[in-house]
Design an enzyme around this catalytic site. Sequence first.
Site, short mmCIF file in Angstrom:
data_model
loop_
_atom_site.label_atom_id
_atom_site.label_comp_id
_atom_site.label_asym_id
_atom_site.label_seq_id
_atom_site.Cartn_x
_atom_site.Cartn_y
_atom_site.Cartn_z
CB CYS A 179 -0.92 0.02 1.23
SG CYS A 179 -2.20 -1.25 1.18
NE ARG A 225 -3.70 0.15 -2.81
CZ ARG A 225 -2.88 -0.83 -3.14
NH1 ARG A 225 -1.61 -0.57 -3.39
NH2 ARG A 225 -3.31 -2.08 -3.22
#
Length: 285
Positions: A179, A225
């Site tokens: 991530c 994100r």
Amino acid sequence: MPAWTPWLVVALGLLALYGPTVNDLFKGPWAGDQHGHGPIVLAIGLWLMWRRGPEILALPDRPALGAGLAVLVPSVLLFVLGRSQDIIIFELGSCIGVIAGCVLLLKGGAGLRPLWFGLLFLIFMIPLPGQVVDALTQPMKIAVSYVVEWILYHAGYPISRTGVILQIGQYQLLVADACAGLNTLFTLEAMGLLYMNLVRHESVIRNVTLAVLVVPISFTANVIRVITLTLITYYLGDEAGQGFLHGFAGMVLFLAALMLIMMADSVVRWMLPNRQSDLSRPVAA
């Protein structure tokens, strides 16, 4: 003999040499989230070189035997070392030198010039050493986690943070390497360079500026994100956050990065002409 026959021999040789390596990568690093961009980078890199094929075939045959062997032989030895000792950065990275050496042997330096960007692009498919990734990824994850917590807290969400673990409502989320890690930065840097190559800016300053801006753009896209995943989990539950919508958040990352790169390009394009006109304006006496 057709002009493309030697190139077919080279392609078959590369397939025989690196086919097992690519197969191992599909079963190993490229099968995970962290290095999942590898096959895409490989396909784009091969396409970038393939599209310059007619230009290279049209060049006269002026082999650079000395330079070609000086590049090819060490690259093959590097492959042998990497394959025998399971050092993937040597095994896969050697393909760049092998391709360059073969081109030099067939067409010389003139044949290598059209391929320089495609060869450079292939660097981004090589999995980075774990020690380097771990050392650089942890600070990046902490920074992303901090910014996400700060934004959502001031937006009124019940969120707290412990290291790289976010607690929002009754849910806990771990900001993983995929991530907000170094590999994501590598992927987005590759995307930024591809964008510059396709747009074909002539200004060196503009290209260098965009390449440097990819670093903060990558950080911003990672924040977007993680915020997206956090809000999905908060509103739809943990299963949604870890299921299909987790992949959707990955698409959000790259769409956000692409939009930010295009916005940054527009800003740089707007600023550079003004600067150039200021430099060309005569100085008053």
